[in-house]
Write a protein that holds these residues in place. Structure first.
Motif, PDB file in Angstrom:
ATOM      1  N   GLN A   1       0.811  -1.205   0.000  1.00  0.00           N
ATOM      2  CA  GLN A   1       0.000   0.000   0.000  1.00  0.00           C
ATOM      3  C   GLN A   1       0.849   1.261   0.000  1.00  0.00           C
ATOM      4  O   GLN A   1       0.332   2.349  -0.136  1.00  0.00           O
ATOM      5  N   LYS A   2       2.164   1.129   0.213  1.00  0.00           N
ATOM      6  CA  LYS A   2       3.020   2.302   0.196  1.00  0.00           C
ATOM      7  C   LYS A   2       3.308   2.710  -1.248  1.00  0.00           C
ATOM      8  O   LYS A   2       3.515   1.879  -2.119  1.00  0.00           O
ATOM      9  N   ALA A   3       3.342   4.014  -1.497  1.00  0.00           N
ATOM     10  CA  ALA A   3       3.595   4.511  -2.843  1.00  0.00           C
ATOM     11  C   ALA A   3       5.049   4.326  -3.239  1.00  0.00           C
ATOM     12  O   ALA A   3       5.375   4.256  -4.405  1.00  0.00           O
ATOM     13  N   VAL A   4       5.955   4.237  -2.254  1.00  0.00           N
ATOM     14  CA  VAL A   4       7.376   4.153  -2.528  1.00  0.00           C
ATOM     15  C   VAL A   4       7.944   2.912  -1.865  1.00  0.00           C
ATOM     16  O   VAL A   4       7.695   2.658  -0.692  1.00  0.00           O
ATOM     17  N   ASP A   5       8.693   2.123  -2.623  1.00  0.00           N
ATOM     18  CA  ASP A   5       9.335   0.927  -2.104  1.00  0.00           C
ATOM     19  C   ASP A   5      10.797   1.275  -1.832  1.00  0.00           C
ATOM     20  O   ASP A   5      11.572   1.484  -2.758  1.00  0.00           O
ATOM     21  N   LEU A   6      11.176   1.343  -0.555  1.00  0.00           N
ATOM     22  CA  LEU A   6      12.515   1.770  -0.168  1.00  0.00           C
ATOM     23  C   LEU A   6      13.336   0.602   0.344  1.00  0.00           C
ATOM     24  O   LEU A   6      12.824  -0.271   1.047  1.00  0.00           O
ATOM     25  N   THR A   7      14.625   0.600   0.007  1.00  0.00           N
ATOM     26  CA  THR A   7      15.544  -0.364   0.592  1.00  0.00           C
ATOM     27  C   THR A   7      15.928   0.113   1.992  1.00  0.00           C
ATOM     28  O   THR A   7      15.693   1.268   2.365  1.00  0.00           O
ATOM     29  N   GLN A   8      16.527  -0.778   2.762  1.00  0.00           N
ATOM     30  CA  GLN A   8      16.962  -0.385   4.105  1.00  0.00           C
ATOM     31  C   GLN A   8      18.004   0.729   4.036  1.00  0.00           C
ATOM     32  O   GLN A   8      18.004   1.643   4.870  1.00  0.00           O
ATOM     33  N   SER A   9      18.892   0.674   3.050  1.00  0.00           N
ATOM     34  CA  SER A   9      19.900   1.727   2.910  1.00  0.00           C
ATOM     35  C   SER A   9      19.243   3.079   2.638  1.00  0.00           C
ATOM     36  O   SER A   9      19.649   4.109   3.191  1.00  0.00           O
ATOM     37  N   GLU A  10      18.217   3.077   1.800  1.00  0.00           N
ATOM     38  CA  GLU A  10      17.518   4.328   1.490  1.00  0.00           C
ATOM     39  C   GLU A  10      16.788   4.868   2.712  1.00  0.00           C
ATOM     40  O   GLU A  10      16.748   6.077   2.943  1.00  0.00           O
ATOM     41  N   VAL A  11      16.211   3.972   3.518  1.00  0.00           N
ATOM     42  CA  VAL A  11      15.550   4.409   4.749  1.00  0.00           C
ATOM     43  C   VAL A  11      16.551   5.069   5.680  1.00  0.00           C
ATOM     44  O   VAL A  11      16.279   6.104   6.286  1.00  0.00           O
ATOM     45  N   LEU A  12      17.752   4.481   5.802  1.00  0.00           N
ATOM     46  CA  LEU A  12      18.772   5.029   6.698  1.00  0.00           C
ATOM     47  C   LEU A  12      19.225   6.414   6.240  1.00  0.00           C
ATOM     48  O   LEU A  12      19.354   7.341   7.049  1.00  0.00           O
ATOM     49  N   VAL A  13      19.473   6.570   4.932  1.00  0.00           N
ATOM     50  CA  VAL A  13      19.888   7.876   4.412  1.00  0.00           C
ATOM     51  C   VAL A  13      18.762   8.885   4.581  1.00  0.00           C
ATOM     52  O   VAL A  13      18.991  10.034   4.980  1.00  0.00           O
ATOM     53  N   LEU A  14      17.549   8.456   4.291  1.00  0.00           N
ATOM     54  CA  LEU A  14      16.397   9.344   4.428  1.00  0.00           C
ATOM     55  C   LEU A  14      16.220   9.777   5.872  1.00  0.00           C
ATOM     56  O   LEU A  14      15.911  10.939   6.166  1.00  0.00           O
ATOM     57  N   MET A  15      16.428   8.856   6.817  1.00  0.00           N
ATOM     58  CA  MET A  15      16.340   9.182   8.235  1.00  0.00           C
ATOM     59  C   MET A  15      17.384  10.228   8.613  1.00  0.00           C
ATOM     60  O   MET A  15      17.091  11.186   9.337  1.00  0.00           O
ATOM     61  N   CYS A  16      18.592  10.054   8.093  1.00  0.00           N
ATOM     62  CA  CYS A  16      19.668  10.999   8.399  1.00  0.00           C
ATOM     63  C   CYS A  16      19.330  12.388   7.863  1.00  0.00           C
ATOM     64  O   CYS A  16      19.547  13.393   8.539  1.00  0.00           O
ATOM     65  N   ILE A  17      18.789  12.459   6.653  1.00  0.00           N
ATOM     66  CA  ILE A  17      18.382  13.745   6.084  1.00  0.00           C
ATOM     67  C   ILE A  17      17.272  14.362   6.928  1.00  0.00           C
ATOM     68  O   ILE A  17      17.281  15.564   7.217  1.00  0.00           O
ATOM     69  N   ALA A  18      16.315  13.533   7.351  1.00  0.00           N
ATOM     70  CA  ALA A  18      15.184  14.051   8.119  1.00  0.00           C
ATOM     71  C   ALA A  18      15.631  14.678   9.428  1.00  0.00           C
ATOM     72  O   ALA A  18      15.153  15.747   9.817  1.00  0.00           O
ATOM     73  N   TYR A  19      16.564  14.022  10.121  1.00  0.00           N
ATOM     74  CA  TYR A  19      16.980  14.527  11.431  1.00  0.00           C
ATOM     75  C   TYR A  19      17.967  15.681  11.339  1.00  0.00           C
ATOM     76  O   TYR A  19      17.994  16.530  12.239  1.00  0.00           O
ATOM     77  N   PHE A  20      18.783  15.720  10.298  1.00  0.00           N
ATOM     78  CA  PHE A  20      19.887  16.694  10.269  1.00  0.00           C
ATOM     79  C   PHE A  20      19.796  17.685   9.108  1.00  0.00           C
ATOM     80  O   PHE A  20      20.755  18.368   8.811  1.00  0.00           O
ATOM     81  N   GLN A  21      18.638  17.774   8.461  1.00  0.00           N
ATOM     82  CA  GLN A  21      18.480  18.722   7.352  1.00  0.00           C
ATOM     83  C   GLN A  21      18.596  20.169   7.838  1.00  0.00           C
ATOM     84  O   GLN A  21      18.256  20.459   8.993  1.00  0.00           O
ATOM     85  N   PRO A  22      19.109  21.046   6.946  1.00  0.00           N
ATOM     86  CA  PRO A  22      19.634  20.767   5.611  1.00  0.00           C
ATOM     87  C   PRO A  22      21.026  20.137   5.689  1.00  0.00           C
ATOM     88  O   PRO A  22      21.846  20.550   6.512  1.00  0.00           O
ATOM     89  N   ILE A  23      21.283  19.163   4.837  1.00  0.00           N
ATOM     90  CA  ILE A  23      22.538  18.416   4.906  1.00  0.00           C
ATOM     91  C   ILE A  23      23.041  18.154   3.490  1.00  0.00           C
ATOM     92  O   ILE A  23      22.247  17.943   2.569  1.00  0.00           O
ATOM     93  N   THR A  24      24.358  18.213   3.293  1.00  0.00           N
ATOM     94  CA  THR A  24      24.946  18.013   1.970  1.00  0.00           C
ATOM     95  C   THR A  24      25.225  16.532   1.717  1.00  0.00           C
ATOM     96  O   THR A  24      25.252  15.717   2.640  1.00  0.00           O
TER      97      THR A  24
END
Length: 234
Positions: free
Chosen positions: A109-132
């Motif tokens: 039911q999710k619109a986006v199928d994410l790998t575990q690596s993508e979830v980890l990077v996305l989590m890092c961006i979410a907590y520490f944005q803006p980030i390069t």
């Protein structure tokens, strides 16, 4: 300019003809009609409906929060609810019925199928944005490729943020409204508590802020730990 003015006047004329206040109705009937309008609007919308939009269909003295509370109370026991997500409200099915929905329509039911690596990077961006991208690579102890970032951007989960004040002024990355919608968050304040992740041994705020990530954050996490982090966000 003239076309914009005509459209604005047309909208104003429509608003003038639309009876928001419903003063001719007794209080109980007025409240019921406002509830129906709000629920119908949210039901018909493909995206979360914000407070400003709902304010256009109810009286000026009407409390939208109280309307939503009453609608949700009536939906108690139903397989769906009104949920505050991505800065608005949306009809969402309740979690216990996910298996039945998958059995009926198939697939995730999710619109986006994410790998575990993508979830980890996305989590890092979410907590520490803006980030390069360079900062992300430093956190994970390995190169985060442009293609990797491009996939998250293509999924509309992240977007370019302000340029970093570091040499070369690289772009930073931030999460989007689609990120909030994908993970069922109203605002970034609804992210899993950082202390809970620290207590679970998944993140160390002090090490992250100091840039002290021995062997890389990703390398320090096993598949099981990565899955736990993904579960926190999903």
């Amino acid at each position: 300019m003239a076309e914009t003015t005509r459209k604005r006047r047309g909208r104003d004329d429509e608003d003038a003809l639309f009876d928001r206040e419903l003063d001719h109705l007794p209080p109980d009937a007025r409240w019921r009609e406002w509830m129906n309008r709000v629920e119908a609007t949210i039901f018909a919308a493909s995206e979360p409906v914000g407070r400003e939009t709902l304010a256009r269909i109810v009286g000026k003295s009407c409390s939208i929060d109280l309307l939503i509370d009453d609608i949700r109370e009536e939906l108690r026991g139903r397989p769906y609810d009104l949920v505050s997500v991505a800065g608005g409200w949306k009809h969402l099915t309740r979690a216990p019925y996910a298996d039945a929905i998958r059995a009926a329509v198939g697939g995730s039911q999710k619109a986006v199928d994410l790998t575990q690596s993508e979830v980890l990077v996305l989590m890092c961006i979410a907590y520490f944005q803006p980030i390069t991208r360079a900062e992300l690579s430093s956190f994970f102890g390995k190169e985060i490729s442009r293609d990797f970032i491009g996939h998250l951007r293509g999924a509309k989960l992240i977007a370019s943020g302000p340029r970093s004040p570091t040499p070369g002024a690289p772009y930073t990355y931030v999460t989007t409204k689609d990120f909030l919608l994908e993970f069922g968050l109203d605002t970034l304040r609804d992210l899993p508590d950082f202390e809970a992740l620290e207590d679970a041994g998944l993140l160390s705020k002090e090490k992250l802020l100091a840039g002290d990530i021995p062997a890389g954050l990703a390398g320090a996490m096993g598949d099981e730990e990565a899955e736990l982090v993904g579960d926190q966000l999903s």
